[in-house]
Design a protein around this motif. Structure first.
Motif, PDB file in Angstrom:
ATOM      1  N   VAL A 155      -3.251   3.775   2.038  1.00 33.02           N
ATOM      2  CA  VAL A 155      -2.513   2.611   2.548  1.00 33.02           C
ATOM      3  C   VAL A 155      -2.973   2.278   3.965  1.00 33.02           C
ATOM      4  O   VAL A 155      -3.212   1.103   4.303  1.00 33.02           O
ATOM      5  N   THR A 170      -6.158  -6.998  -0.340  1.00 36.45           N
ATOM      6  CA  THR A 170      -5.335  -7.171   0.858  1.00 36.45           C
ATOM      7  C   THR A 170      -5.597  -8.518   1.516  1.00 36.45           C
ATOM      8  O   THR A 170      -4.716  -9.374   1.560  1.00 36.45           O
ATOM      9  N   GLN A 223       9.958  -6.812   0.542  1.00 34.20           N
ATOM     10  CA  GLN A 223       9.211  -7.847  -0.163  1.00 34.20           C
ATOM     11  C   GLN A 223       9.928  -9.192  -0.077  1.00 34.20           C
ATOM     12  O   GLN A 223       9.285 -10.244  -0.011  1.00 34.20           O
ATOM     13  N   TYR A 237       7.316   1.981  -0.731  1.00 31.94           N
ATOM     14  CA  TYR A 237       6.894   2.156  -2.120  1.00 31.94           C
ATOM     15  C   TYR A 237       6.193   3.503  -2.312  1.00 31.94           C
ATOM     16  O   TYR A 237       6.510   4.253  -3.241  1.00 31.94           O
ATOM     17  N   PHE A 238       5.256   3.822  -1.416  1.00 31.10           N
ATOM     18  CA  PHE A 238       4.536   5.084  -1.564  1.00 31.10           C
ATOM     19  C   PHE A 238       5.452   6.282  -1.331  1.00 31.10           C
ATOM     20  O   PHE A 238       5.281   7.324  -1.970  1.00 31.10           O
ATOM     21  N   SER A 265      -5.154  -3.566  -6.722  1.00 34.63           N
ATOM     22  CA  SER A 265      -5.201  -2.537  -5.685  1.00 34.63           C
ATOM     23  C   SER A 265      -4.991  -1.139  -6.263  1.00 34.63           C
ATOM     24  O   SER A 265      -5.663  -0.185  -5.864  1.00 34.63           O
ATOM     25  N   PHE A 304      -3.461  -8.531  -5.738  1.00 36.36           N
ATOM     26  CA  PHE A 304      -2.578  -7.409  -5.441  1.00 36.36           C
ATOM     27  C   PHE A 304      -2.574  -6.403  -6.590  1.00 36.36           C
ATOM     28  O   PHE A 304      -2.553  -5.190  -6.373  1.00 36.36           O
ATOM     29  N   ALA A 363      11.703  -1.108  -0.412  1.00 37.01           N
ATOM     30  CA  ALA A 363      10.472  -1.860  -0.651  1.00 37.01           C
ATOM     31  C   ALA A 363      10.783  -3.249  -1.193  1.00 37.01           C
ATOM     32  O   ALA A 363      10.138  -4.237  -0.823  1.00 37.01           O
ATOM     33  N   GLU A 404      11.234  -2.208  -7.030  1.00 38.30           N
ATOM     34  CA  GLU A 404      10.596  -3.045  -6.006  1.00 38.30           C
ATOM     35  C   GLU A 404      10.546  -4.502  -6.439  1.00 38.30           C
ATOM     36  O   GLU A 404      10.782  -5.408  -5.642  1.00 38.30           O
ATOM     37  N   GLN A 423       4.742  -1.304   1.663  1.00 42.35           N
ATOM     38  CA  GLN A 423       3.831  -0.263   1.182  1.00 42.35           C
ATOM     39  C   GLN A 423       4.311   1.131   1.544  1.00 42.35           C
ATOM     40  O   GLN A 423       4.213   2.062   0.727  1.00 42.35           O
ATOM     41  N   ARG A 468      -6.332   0.684   3.949  1.00 41.80           N
ATOM     42  CA  ARG A 468      -6.231  -0.669   3.414  1.00 41.80           C
ATOM     43  C   ARG A 468      -5.773  -1.650   4.493  1.00 41.80           C
ATOM     44  O   ARG A 468      -6.408  -2.689   4.713  1.00 41.80           O
TER      45      ARG A 468
END
Length: 334
Positions: free
Chosen positions: A50, A245, A171, A94-95, A32, A29, A167, A110, A91, A53
């Motif tokens: 993203v 991933t 998680q 987070y982005f 990435s 991870f 995020a 996060e 994701q 991915r």
């Protein structure tokens, strides 16, 4: 729906294998960002990266989805939750947070997820946690603050912080949902099937957000700069899909089953350390002394939390999940 946790192998060997898998997942991870950053600098939108991915990984796992085609009928809630929370939610939130607050701040928020997992165990499941496990989480989060140098950017945006917290909550869903059915014997959902369908659900959800029909496909036919060195964009994308991933999710979900959601969550904090080190080596982003010290503190915190996990069947407070546990259907509903 009952959800239980055990070590899948007896004694310290099973924990050792689980810890190794968790570290491998964190490494995968963590790589990435190093591969994605050159693609973004070459002109790709972060959400497009993203989408590429997740969609690429979903296509790779498609044969496994066909093999476990009965899984959607058996566990539709699990697959929907894993895809929306563990894949798309983490994701996307987070982005989106990165567009409003500094990267380091978003990453730190996060990775409050391990502390939230312990909070879930303590206040939702109403099970005690050991002081050592709590100390491990505090050390890991404190060390992570040094690694990302949170003091370097404190221009907080309320919505950005809320997205980063989203995020973190997603998680938590990754670690909890990854543990579903670990003691259900033959009825346990196959983790590879869960990942395959989770990626398909995540790809579908991200399609609505990322709008891939606007993607500049010509970028993938060229090269992307990595610390001044041109690297084939297709090679970077292959790394993101196959290693960061597919391999990352596979090793991560197996690690959760051998350890527990909260232990694997703490070890996953190492992703930020690994990502920072790789950025130092491959992208020329140098580490400061506080970052090096913070990385050491994260390692210590992860080790403390992992080493205090009780053995299966032990009647002691939870540090890493150990004894069998059961969550209510309402508590684990996606």
């Amino acid at each position: 729906m009952p959800v239980q946790t055990t070590d899948s192998a007896p004694g310290g060997r099973g924990k050792g294998v689980g810890l190794g898998l968790a570290l491998g997942s964190a490494l995968a991870f963590g790589g990435s960002g190093v591969a994605a950053k050159p693609l973004i600098e070459a002109g790709l939108d972060p959400l497009h990266v993203v989408w590429l991915r997740v969609t690429g990984a979903a296509l790779v796992m498609l044969p496994l989805a066909w093999r476990h085609r009965a899984l959607p009928r058996r566990r539709p809630g699990l697959l929907a939750g894993f895809g929306l929370l563990a894949v798309a939610g983490v994701q996307a939130c987070y982005f989106a947070a990165l567009s409003r607050i500094p990267v380091g701040v978003a990453l730190l928020v996060e990775y409050l997820a391990p502390a939230l997992v312990l909070g879930w165990v303590r206040f939702v499941q109403r099970r005690p946690v050991t002081r050592a496990a709590a100390v491990g989480v505090v050390l890991a989060v404190g060390g992570l603050a040094c690694v990302v140098e949170v003091w370097a950017g404190l221009g907080f945006d309320a919505l950005g912080l809320l997205l980063a917290l989203g995020a973190a909550c997603c998680q938590v869903g990754y670690f909890v949902l990854s543990d579903q059915g670990s003691d259900a014997g033959d009825e346990a959902p196959d983790p590879l099937g869960v990942i395959a369908y989770g990626l398909l659900v995540g790809a579908a959800a991200l399609t609505l957000v990322a709008r891939p029909w606007d993607l500049d496909w010509s970028v993938l036919a060229g090269t992307a700069p990595m610390n001044g060195t041109p690297v084939a964009a297709a090679l970077l994308l292959a790394w993101i899909v196959l290693i960061a991933t597919v391999l990352a999710y596979v090793t991560g979900i197996v690690a959760v089953r051998r350890l527990s959601p909260q232990v694997a969550g703490v070890v996953a904090c190492l992703e930020a350390v690994i990502a920072t080190v790789l950025a130092w080596v491959l992208l020329g982003e140098h580490l400061s002394a506080p970052q090096l010290a913070g990385g050491a503190v994260v390692l210590v915190g992860a080790f403390i939390a992992q080493s205090t996990a009780p053995a299966k069947g032990a009647a002691e407070p939870v540090a890493g999940g150990g004894p069998e546990r059961e969550l209510s259907g309402r508590g684990t509903a996606a």
